[in-house]
Design an enzyme around this catalytic site. Structure first.
Site, short mmCIF file in Angstrom:
data_model
loop_
_atom_site.label_atom_id
_atom_site.label_comp_id
_atom_site.label_asym_id
_atom_site.label_seq_id
_atom_site.Cartn_x
_atom_site.Cartn_y
_atom_site.Cartn_z
N GLU A 440 5.53 137.17 24.82
CA GLU A 440 5.17 138.41 24.10
C GLU A 440 4.36 138.11 22.85
O GLU A 440 4.49 138.80 21.85
CB GLU A 440 6.43 139.18 23.68
CG GLU A 440 6.93 140.24 24.61
CD GLU A 440 5.88 140.89 25.45
OE1 GLU A 440 4.87 141.34 24.86
OE2 GLU A 440 6.03 140.94 26.66
C1 FAD Z 1 9.31 132.07 30.94
C2 FAD Z 1 8.02 132.74 30.63
C3 FAD Z 1 7.86 134.09 30.94
C4 FAD Z 1 6.65 134.73 30.69
N1 FAD Z 1 6.47 136.04 31.08
C5 FAD Z 1 5.22 136.56 31.04
C6 FAD Z 1 4.93 137.83 31.64
O1 FAD Z 1 5.82 138.50 32.17
N2 FAD Z 1 3.66 138.28 31.65
C7 FAD Z 1 2.64 137.56 31.09
O2 FAD Z 1 1.50 138.02 31.14
N3 FAD Z 1 2.88 136.37 30.48
C8 FAD Z 1 4.13 135.85 30.46
N4 FAD Z 1 4.37 134.64 29.89
C9 FAD Z 1 3.28 133.95 29.21
C10 FAD Z 1 3.45 133.96 27.69
O3 FAD Z 1 3.28 135.26 27.18
C11 FAD Z 1 2.46 132.94 27.13
O4 FAD Z 1 2.98 131.66 27.45
C12 FAD Z 1 2.26 133.08 25.63
O5 FAD Z 1 1.59 134.28 25.33
C13 FAD Z 1 1.46 131.92 25.03
O6 FAD Z 1 0.34 131.63 25.80
P1 FAD Z 1 0.08 130.11 26.27
O7 FAD Z 1 1.33 129.62 26.88
O8 FAD Z 1 -1.14 130.06 27.07
O9 FAD Z 1 -0.11 129.31 24.92
P2 FAD Z 1 -1.50 129.14 24.12
O10 FAD Z 1 -2.16 130.45 23.97
O11 FAD Z 1 -2.26 128.04 24.73
O12 FAD Z 1 -0.95 128.68 22.69
C14 FAD Z 1 -0.51 127.35 22.41
C15 FAD Z 1 -0.17 127.26 20.92
O13 FAD Z 1 -1.34 127.54 20.13
C16 FAD Z 1 -1.10 128.61 19.24
N5 FAD Z 1 -2.30 129.43 19.14
C17 FAD Z 1 -3.08 129.86 20.15
N6 FAD Z 1 -4.09 130.60 19.66
C18 FAD Z 1 -3.94 130.64 18.33
C19 FAD Z 1 -4.65 131.27 17.26
N7 FAD Z 1 -5.74 132.02 17.48
N8 FAD Z 1 -4.19 131.09 16.01
C20 FAD Z 1 -3.08 130.37 15.77
N9 FAD Z 1 -2.37 129.76 16.73
C21 FAD Z 1 -2.79 129.90 18.00
C22 FAD Z 1 0.07 129.36 19.82
O14 FAD Z 1 0.81 130.06 18.82
C23 FAD Z 1 0.88 128.24 20.46
O15 FAD Z 1 1.71 127.66 19.50
C24 FAD Z 1 5.59 133.99 30.08
C25 FAD Z 1 5.77 132.64 29.75
C26 FAD Z 1 6.94 132.01 30.04
C27 FAD Z 1 7.07 130.55 29.72
#
Ligand code: FAD
Length: 596
Positions: A440
């Site tokens: 989220e």
């Molecule tokens: C168990 C689980 C359930 C999930 N359920 C859903 C779901 O139902 N629907 C759905 O669509 N997604 C879902 N997700 C996905 C989840 O919302 C994403 O994992 C999350 O939004 C982060 O994206 P990412 O993992 O690609 O991390 P990234 O976006 O790659 O981020 C990696 C790190 O970099 C930081 N970061 C990235 N961009 C910036 C910025 N501009 N400024 C500062 N810091 C930054 C982040 O805070 C994080 O610490 C789920 C994930 C899991 C693990």
């Protein structure tokens, strides 16, 4: 051992005593929900949590979900529990009666959510996401879509998902690639792959309704070209029964650290038929409706897990015998005293307790605003409520989940080595709580939302909905003898928050990295002041009750003790946040990336 009893007395305190003068007023539209009725609902929800959901928490974690021939099987007992839950009307609690919901106030709904998450957070995701999906459909879909889908979603015979994430894009949704090609009849065909989709495929409901972010060809690049679509797993027939498959398949389920009873799926859409929810290219607006609902609910997950961890830790701390009390033997008939006598164990238990009661109080305040935004007849109140919600949504999401995780971690520490062993059940809370800080929108992104979007919005208007009641309370109670020990600390933390706001506004305007470097500490600082404000009010009420010789004096004395601990031991974190913010970005950003 996992134990859980819904903290009904504290919930009733928050509901009926704490936020009476918060300026959001009494809401005539909710007058049918009398205190007696609300209490009865909470008691029944507590029973369902304890008797139906808690027994499946550990077994669900052990067994997990399985993908067999494209079909996801939830752990044993989940389907029966879901049927009971649905038949009991729990899926429909907060939904609009127009669609078969019960229109329950959010103040009560959030408390039932807390109980469900405490008892079985994996289970909570199935009905939780459905509720979020209904809010987006209600707000943005056509009437035809609403009348076909909402009754089924509200009754819980169909469930909902939110499909944003793709392998190469999580936070940065502007990069998403799923395509939606118009068919000329108002429908679209969607093709693409999503990952990490909670409840993307499972065996609990007849149909699954996916809300999918996708790009219409020729739309603008980046987030401005994203649209939102409703895509059913099975095409519904006109009579609402389930028809043919719609090209949505589950390629795999993720193997996760925790939350094992929740199916997190990789979904493929192959020319799946969908319909726009909202306007073309304005999908983020509609998706934000769902995400904001979900963000508060994810915060509540943190709170629920924090409470479950606390109760399980208290249970053990009263039972485990080690060492003798520093103030003299407390259990002379036993070979050692229970570890609850030791100050360091008390530090951990009181920290968890203060986090839980503080977050619950803040949640009650935000929920009052959610109800006022929907039901108040006074446009000024509705505006103030909506400003307050906008400000507090990232705070609730990030602060509560950080604290829930801290509590889960502390519970393991209270259990010592036994906490690290799976049998104790408390290590599951750590694994389950960890994800809420990530999905989220990560907590870092929540903090950026707070400082980047919310602080400056409408010349600081959102912030005024928070600053005004806090400063009024401090002025009105400056001379209150019962609060003499805590008002200076709260005033100091509030002063630090005001100064930090000014610092971020000034430096952030010149250099956005300065705002980015301050964001996480600022969110924590604001959250601590919000908790302090709630605890101060709670303390005032409790002192008056004790002085009047109230029959429940023990409850109020415990409230005073917890509030005092918060002011002595937790609110001082505000000073650390303030100093960190003041130091600016320099030491954080000085090193070249190659030097890491
Ligand atoms: C168990 C689980 C359930 C999930 N359920 C859903 C779901 O139902 N629907 C759905 O669509 N997604 C879902 N997700 C996905 C989840 O919302 C994403 O994992 C999350 O939004 C982060 O994206 P990412 O993992 O690609 O991390 P990234 O976006 O790659 O981020 C990696 C790190 O970099 C930081 N970061 C990235 N961009 C910036 C910025 N501009 N400024 C500062 N810091 C930054 C982040 O805070 C994080 O610490 C789920 C994930 C899991 C693990």
């Amino acid at each position: 051992m996992q134990v859980y009893e819904a903290p009904l007395r504290d919930m009733k305190f928050v509901l009926h005593e704490l936020h009476q003068d918060d300026g959001f007023g009494g809401l005539d539209a909710l007058s049918e929900f009398t205190p007696d009725l609300v209490d009865a609902i909470l008691e029944e929800a507590g029973r369902v949590a304890r008797e139906v959901l808690l027994p499946l928490n550990r077994s669900g974690d052990e067994e997990g979900c399985k993908l067999e021939n494209g079909v996801v099987r939830t752990p044993a007992g989940f389907k029966e529990a879901y049927d009971k839950f649905r038949e009991g009307g729990w899926c429909a609690l907060a939904s609009d009666p127009k669609w078969g919901g019960q229109g329950l106030p959010e103040t009560v709904n959030k408390m039932t959510e807390e109980m469900i998450c405490a008892a079985n957070v994996s289970f909570s995701l199935y009905p939780g996401l459905t509720h979020g999906a209904t809010t987006a459909i209600e707000g943005f879909a056509t009437e035809d879509l609403q009348s076909l889908y909402l009754p089924k979603l509200v009754e819980g015979s169909w469930s909902g998902t939110m499909c944003l994430t793709e392998a190469h894009c999580g936070t940065d949704l502007g990069m998403l690639r799923t395509k939606a090609v118009p068919q000329g009849d108002g429908s679209y065909k969607l093709t693409g792959s999503k990952i990490f989709i909670s409840a993307g495929e499972h065996d609990l409901t007849e149909n699954i309704v996916h809300l999918v972010l996708a790009r219409i060809p020729d739309g603008p690049a980046g987030v401005k070209g994203i649209s939102l679509f409703l895509v059913p797993k099975y095409m519904p027939k006109a009579d609402g029964s389930v028809g043919p498959s719609n090209g949505v398949s589950c390629a795999a389920i993720e193997h996760k650290m925790g939350l094992k009873g929740s199916a997190t799926c990789q979904l493929n859409f192959e020319e799946s038929v969908g319909w726009l929810v909202g306007k073309p290219h304005k999908g983020m607006e509609a998706m934000f409706k769902m995400m904001n609902t979900e963000r508060v609910s994810v915060g509540v997950q943190g709170l629920g897990l924090g409470e479950a961890a606390y109760q399980s830790a208290v249970y053990y701390a009263k039972d485990r015998l080690q060492g003798r009390s520093l103030s003299g033997v407390k259990a002379p008939d036993k070979p050692a005293d229970p570890i609850i006598v030791h100050p360091d164990v008390r530090r951990m238990l009181m920290t968890m307790r203060a986090y839980n009661e503080g977050c619950r109080a803040v949640c009650g305040w935000v929920s009052r605003a959610l109800d006022a935004e929907k039901h108040s007849t006074d446009p000024e109140v509705r505006q103030r409520a909506s400003d307050f919600i906008a400000l507090m949504t990232p705070v609730v999401k990030a602060l509560f989940t950080d604290m829930g995780f801290e509590s889960a971690n502390l519970a393991v520490q209270v259990y010592g080595g036994h906490g690290y062993i799976r049998e104790s059940g408390v290590e599951q809370y750590v694994r389950d709580a960890r994800i809420a800080m990530i999905y989220e929108g990560t907590n870092g992104i929540q903090a950026l939302d707070l400082v980047g979007r919310k602080l400056g919005a409408h010349m600081g208007r959102y912030l005024r909905s928070f600053f005004h009641p806090v400063s009024t309370f401090l002025e009105d109670n400056a001379e209150d003898e019962a609060l003499a020990a805590i008002i200076p600390g709260l005033a100091q933390a509030f002063g630090a928050l005001q100064l930090s706001t000014g610092t971020i506004a000034q430096k952030g305007l010149r250099d956005p990295e300065e705002a980015g470097a301050a964001a996480t500490d600022y969110l924590r600082l604001l959250g601590l002041v919000a908790m302090g404000y709630c605890f101060a009010q709670a303390m005032k009420i409790a002192h008056a009750k004790v002085a009047a010789g109230d029959a429940e004096a023990e409850f109020y004395k415990a409230k005073i003790a917890t509030a005092s601990f918060f002011f002595d031991r937790i609110l001082p974190q505000a000073t650390a946040c303030f100093l960190a913010i003041k130091s600016g970005k320099q030491s954080m950003m000085a090193m070249h990336a190659d030097a890491f």
